[in-house]
Design a protein around this motif. Structure first.
Motif, PDB file in Angstrom:
ATOM      1  N   GLN A 116       0.835  -1.187   0.000  1.00 44.02           N
ATOM      2  CA  GLN A 116       0.000   0.000   0.000  1.00 44.02           C
ATOM      3  C   GLN A 116       0.885   1.257   0.000  1.00 44.02           C
ATOM      4  N   LEU A 117       0.259   2.394  -0.267  1.00 45.05           N
ATOM      5  CA  LEU A 117       1.030   3.636  -0.263  1.00 45.05           C
ATOM      6  C   LEU A 117       1.615   3.921   1.119  1.00 45.05           C
ATOM      7  N   SER A 118       0.880   3.501   2.158  1.00 47.23           N
ATOM      8  CA  SER A 118       1.354   3.734   3.536  1.00 47.23           C
ATOM      9  C   SER A 118       2.569   2.881   3.874  1.00 47.23           C
ATOM     10  N   ASP A 119       2.875   1.900   3.029  1.00 50.94           N
ATOM     11  CA  ASP A 119       4.040   1.043   3.274  1.00 50.94           C
ATOM     12  C   ASP A 119       5.335   1.714   2.856  1.00 50.94           C
ATOM     13  N   GLU A 120       5.243   2.907   2.313  1.00 52.45           N
ATOM     14  CA  GLU A 120       6.458   3.589   1.879  1.00 52.45           C
ATOM     15  C   GLU A 120       7.168   4.176   3.102  1.00 52.45           C
ATOM     16  N   VAL A 121       7.823   3.290   3.845  1.00 51.12           N
ATOM     17  CA  VAL A 121       8.546   3.643   5.084  1.00 51.12           C
ATOM     18  C   VAL A 121       9.898   2.935   5.054  1.00 51.12           C
ATOM     19  N   GLU A 122      10.692   3.169   6.099  1.00 50.68           N
ATOM     20  CA  GLU A 122      12.000   2.524   6.229  1.00 50.68           C
ATOM     21  C   GLU A 122      11.864   1.302   7.130  1.00 50.68           C
ATOM     22  N   PHE A 123      12.409   0.175   6.667  1.00 54.29           N
ATOM     23  CA  PHE A 123      12.367  -1.082   7.428  1.00 54.29           C
ATOM     24  C   PHE A 123      13.767  -1.366   7.969  1.00 54.29           C
ATOM     25  N   ILE A 124      13.804  -1.875   9.228  1.00 54.25           N
ATOM     26  CA  ILE A 124      15.064  -2.125   9.930  1.00 54.25           C
ATOM     27  C   ILE A 124      15.172  -3.609  10.236  1.00 54.25           C
ATOM     28  N   CYS A 125      16.332  -4.169   9.888  1.00 49.39           N
ATOM     29  CA  CYS A 125      16.644  -5.558  10.265  1.00 49.39           C
ATOM     30  C   CYS A 125      17.703  -5.500  11.390  1.00 49.39           C
ATOM     31  N   HIS A 126      17.314  -5.955  12.615  1.00 50.62           N
ATOM     32  CA  HIS A 126      18.194  -5.897  13.793  1.00 50.62           C
ATOM     33  C   HIS A 126      18.624  -7.322  14.124  1.00 50.62           C
ATOM     34  N   VAL A 127      19.975  -7.565  14.146  1.00 50.84           N
ATOM     35  CA  VAL A 127      20.518  -8.911  14.408  1.00 50.84           C
ATOM     36  C   VAL A 127      21.396  -8.833  15.664  1.00 50.84           C
ATOM     37  N   LYS A 128      21.157  -9.793  16.618  1.00 55.00           N
ATOM     38  CA  LYS A 128      21.912  -9.832  17.882  1.00 55.00           C
ATOM     39  C   LYS A 128      22.441 -11.254  18.093  1.00 55.00           C
ATOM     40  N   SER A 129      23.776 -11.346  18.344  1.00 54.36           N
ATOM     41  CA  SER A 129      24.375 -12.670  18.559  1.00 54.36           C
ATOM     42  C   SER A 129      24.269 -13.059  20.036  1.00 54.36           C
ATOM     43  N   LEU A 130      24.591 -14.335  20.346  1.00 60.02           N
ATOM     44  CA  LEU A 130      24.511 -14.817  21.725  1.00 60.02           C
ATOM     45  C   LEU A 130      25.559 -14.187  22.603  1.00 60.02           C
ATOM     46  N   THR A 131      26.595 -13.642  21.973  1.00 63.37           N
ATOM     47  CA  THR A 131      27.671 -13.001  22.738  1.00 63.37           C
ATOM     48  C   THR A 131      27.405 -11.518  22.894  1.00 63.37           C
ATOM     49  N   ASP A 132      26.154 -11.174  22.651  1.00 69.34           N
ATOM     50  CA  ASP A 132      25.664  -9.800  22.798  1.00 69.34           C
ATOM     51  C   ASP A 132      26.179  -8.843  21.729  1.00 69.34           C
ATOM     52  N   GLY A 133      26.786  -9.346  20.683  1.00 66.67           N
ATOM     53  CA  GLY A 133      27.142  -8.482  19.563  1.00 66.67           C
ATOM     54  C   GLY A 133      25.894  -8.198  18.731  1.00 66.67           C
ATOM     55  N   THR A 134      25.713  -6.975  18.264  1.00 63.61           N
ATOM     56  CA  THR A 134      24.514  -6.601  17.497  1.00 63.61           C
ATOM     57  C   THR A 134      24.911  -5.850  16.221  1.00 63.61           C
ATOM     58  N   GLY A 135      23.937  -5.864  15.310  1.00 67.93           N
ATOM     59  CA  GLY A 135      24.085  -5.073  14.078  1.00 67.93           C
ATOM     60  C   GLY A 135      22.714  -4.847  13.443  1.00 67.93           C
ATOM     61  N   GLU A 136      22.603  -3.860  12.645  1.00 67.57           N
ATOM     62  CA  GLU A 136      21.318  -3.586  11.984  1.00 67.57           C
ATOM     63  C   GLU A 136      21.545  -2.942  10.616  1.00 67.57           C
ATOM     64  N   GLY A 137      20.527  -3.137   9.751  1.00 68.86           N
ATOM     65  CA  GLY A 137      20.532  -2.504   8.429  1.00 68.86           C
ATOM     66  C   GLY A 137      19.168  -1.891   8.142  1.00 68.86           C
ATOM     67  N   ARG A 138      19.154  -0.980   7.184  1.00 69.48           N
ATOM     68  CA  ARG A 138      17.901  -0.276   6.880  1.00 69.48           C
ATOM     69  C   ARG A 138      17.656  -0.270   5.355  1.00 69.48           C
ATOM     70  N   THR A 139      16.384  -0.422   4.966  1.00 70.68           N
ATOM     71  CA  THR A 139      15.959  -0.350   3.555  1.00 70.68           C
ATOM     72  C   THR A 139      14.696   0.491   3.453  1.00 70.68           C
ATOM     73  N   GLN A 140      14.717   1.443   2.530  1.00 71.21           N
ATOM     74  CA  GLN A 140      13.534   2.286   2.276  1.00 71.21           C
ATOM     75  C   GLN A 140      12.676   1.607   1.209  1.00 71.21           C
ATOM     76  N   LEU A 141      11.394   1.379   1.511  1.00 71.24           N
ATOM     77  CA  LEU A 141      10.460   0.806   0.531  1.00 71.24           C
ATOM     78  C   LEU A 141       9.824   1.934  -0.271  1.00 71.24           C
ATOM     79  N   ARG A 142       9.909   1.841  -1.609  1.00 61.68           N
ATOM     80  CA  ARG A 142       9.301   2.811  -2.505  1.00 61.68           C
ATOM     81  C   ARG A 142       8.114   2.150  -3.235  1.00 61.68           C
ATOM     82  N   VAL A 143       6.983   2.875  -3.280  1.00 59.46           N
ATOM     83  CA  VAL A 143       5.753   2.358  -3.876  1.00 59.46           C
ATOM     84  C   VAL A 143       5.422   3.185  -5.125  1.00 59.46           C
ATOM     85  N   PHE A 144       4.961   2.482  -6.201  1.00 61.53           N
ATOM     86  CA  PHE A 144       4.667   3.149  -7.475  1.00 61.53           C
ATOM     87  C   PHE A 144       3.279   2.756  -7.975  1.00 61.53           C
TER      88      PHE A 144
END
Length: 599
Positions: A116-144
């Protein structure tokens, strides 16, 4: 000092160790900056993660997905830990998302259905390891969303070049996302805003669906050249991965402009005009204002507006014709004129007129002329054949062969079919001359024969018919000819006879002889009689042969055997000859002899 220096070294060592351990425990997440999808389609967002410890699978880690709801708040929508996953409830994606491994270690995909048009937002993928190390990435969704086909509507009324900048038309493209754009074109050239010349105004409407509709109005100061210009719009819009353009249909506008020149023409007939033609005069100009008024006139006489028709013109219609054009708004007037010349060819005049009398062996001259506005040629004809060219006819040593009707034809070669005719009857004065030969023989089997006699001479000869014994045949008819007279007579033929054709006038006489030989007309009858007689003899022979076979007639020995008939009125008489005597014996029907005297 030594103790203090040692302590500093120890602290630095511990910090370096902690930094090394933290760097090894960090998770590296890789994602695309943006993902594009059509409205209503599915969007797939990939999250790849690795670490210095070799983390490359989703086992033993925690993966969480968020979307940015506001600059200060991110909403979690998915949680994965120890192969157990949870979709967060009461979010816009609760029923529309799935997360799956792609089969590649350290890679998961978030799929959002029915974008939907309202889905045009930024999505975040957050990854955390068992040793408490973390990382994240971001992707902007574009709707046409591809917009509807652009439309164009031009103004219906005409625009004058003297008007201020006027509306040319409106272009519109509806329901697109992101916002489409519109560019106006004139003859394939894009238009840009020019003060007091070109004004392009855009307006954008956000529909209740969230889609955009764009309206664009072109206002322009028109010129005369715009009467043939093609105007159209180009709509530009974006789709995943590229941009596209769509053109509207082309439109034209009506441009009014004042005349700068007036034209007048003679459109019918083509070429030179002659008396009797129908002439059409046309008046036009290079302007087209509705307020223009045309007038065609000659002298002060008004003949029409844009067209004047002159039927069956004469030389009196020659002259100067004027075309006027007036603008009833400004009262400005332009005019031009043309000259019409009507060519003429009068009737032919022959001298001498009507009939000319010429004496045999003399000379004769006649003339033929016709007044014309063009050069003329004259031809003399007799009996349909050309006998002379030029205005004059000259005859020398005149004979009866020169007598007759002469036609002079006067033509104007510059105009095909333009001609006039005159005629002259030439009579040759002299004694009669019969054209038939002096002695004529005719053989006929008819009861009547028709004879004719042609006589040349003037005055017209008198013709009479007589027989060899001097009798006048009164049934003859006589008619005049161009060169004399002709007579026809019908004569009854009973035997061979001679008939004379006699002609005379004031200058002499002439005659011819007709010998008529009557042939036998009964030959056919005689032949018919002979044929009938032969047929009768054949029938009689057949009857006699029949009686002989029946024994009703004597045989060779002279014996007789006759049978009496019931009727005594009819008798059959048979003549017989005995072989031993020349006596003729007649037998009656009763077998008794009869003498020839009793026959």
């Amino acid at each position: 000092m030594a103790v203090r220096h040692a302590a500093s070294l120890l602290l630095l060592g511990l910090l370096a160790l902690l930094h090394t351990w933290g760097a090894r425990a960090a998770v590296e997440v890789t994602m695309k900056d943006k993902v594009e999808a059509f409205l209503g389609d599915a969007a797939q967002i990939t999250c790849r993660f690795t670490s210095d410890d070799g983390i490359g699978s989703s086992g033993g880690i925690i993966i969480e997905w968020f979307y940015v709801e506001s600059p200060s708040y991110s909403q979690k929508i998915y949680h994965l830990e120890s192969l157990h996953h949870t979709v967060e409830k009461n979010t816009p994606y609760t029923d529309r998302l799935t997360v799956n491994n792609t089969g590649t270690p350290g890679e998961v995909v978030l799929t959002i259905r029915d974008v939907q048009l309202s889905d045009e937002v930024e999505f975040i993928c957050h990854v955390k390891s068992l040793t408490d190390g973390t990382g994240e990435g971001r992707t902007q969704l574009r709707v046409f969303k591809t917009p509807e086909f652009p439309t164009i509507e031009g103004v219906k009324k005409g625009i004058s070049v003297s008007d201020p900048p006027s509306k040319i038309g409106t272009c519109e493209v509806k329901n697109g996302y992101p916002k489409p754009s519109i560019t106006w074109y004139r003859n394939n050239m894009p238009l840009r805003n020019i003060p007091d010349v070109v004004d392009i105004v855009h307006s954008v409407t956000t529909e209740s669906s969230g889609l955009y509709s764009v309206n664009c109005v072109l206002t322009m100061k028109v010129k005369k050249e715009d009467k043939k210009a093609a105007f159209y719009c180009e709509a530009k819009y974006f789709v995943p991965g590229t941009a596209k353009m769509t053109e509207t249909e082309h439109i034209n506008i009506t441009v009014y402009y004042p005349p700068t020149a007036v034209h007048m023409s003679v459109d019918s007939p083509k070429g030179k005009i002659r008396e009797g033609d129908t002439v059409e005069l046309h008046c036009s100009c290079d302007g087209n204002r509705p307020s223009q008024e045309f007038t065609i006139k000659k002298d002060s006489q008004r003949l029409g507006e844009t067209t004047a028709v002159l039927e069956k013109v004469t030389r009196l219609n020659s002259g100067v014709y004027q075309c006027n054009v007036m603008d009833l708004d400004t009262f400005e007037e332009l005019s031009t004129n043309t000259t019409v010349f009507v060519n003429y060819l009068d009737e032919a005049v022959v001298e001498p007129k009507g009939t000319a009398l010429v004496v045999q062996k003399k000379e004769f001259t006649a003339s033929c002329n016709a007044l014309s506005s063009l050069h003329t040629d004259t031809t003399w004809l007799k009996n349909g054949k050309e006998v002379s060219k030029g205005h004059h006819l000259s005859l020398k040593d005149v004979t009866y062969d020169h007598a007759g009707m002469y036609i002079c034809v006067v033509t104007a070669p510059e105009i095909p079919g333009m001609q006039t005719n005159g005629s002259l009857q030439v009579n040759v004065q002299g004694p009669p001359e019969i054209t038939e030969k002096d002695f004529n023989e005719k053989e006929t089997a008819e009861k009547d024969v028709e004879l004719s006699c042609h006589v040349r001479g003037y005055p017209s000869p008198k013709i009479t018919w007589t027989t060899s014994d001097g009798k006048v045949i009164s049934s003859a008819s006589q008619t005049k000819t161009e060169v004399g007279a002709k007579s026809v007579v019908k004569v009854k033929v009973t035997s061979d006879m001679t008939v004379f054709c006699n002609s005379s006038n004031d200058f002499g006489t002439d005659s011819v002889t007709y010998n008529i030989k009557a042939t036998i007309r009964s030959n056919g009858v005689i032949i018919a009689v002979i044929i009938i007689c032969i047929l009768l003899l054949a029938i009689l022979g057949s009857v006699l042969y029949f009686l002989y076979k029946k024994g009703k007639i004597c045989n060779r020995s002279g014996k007789q055997d006759f049978t009496k008939e019931k009727s005594s009125k009819d008798k059959i008489m048979v003549e017989m000859k005995n072989d031993n005597t020349e006596e003729a014996i007649l037998l009656g029907v009763n077998g008794e002899k009869q003498l020839p005297s009793e026959q």
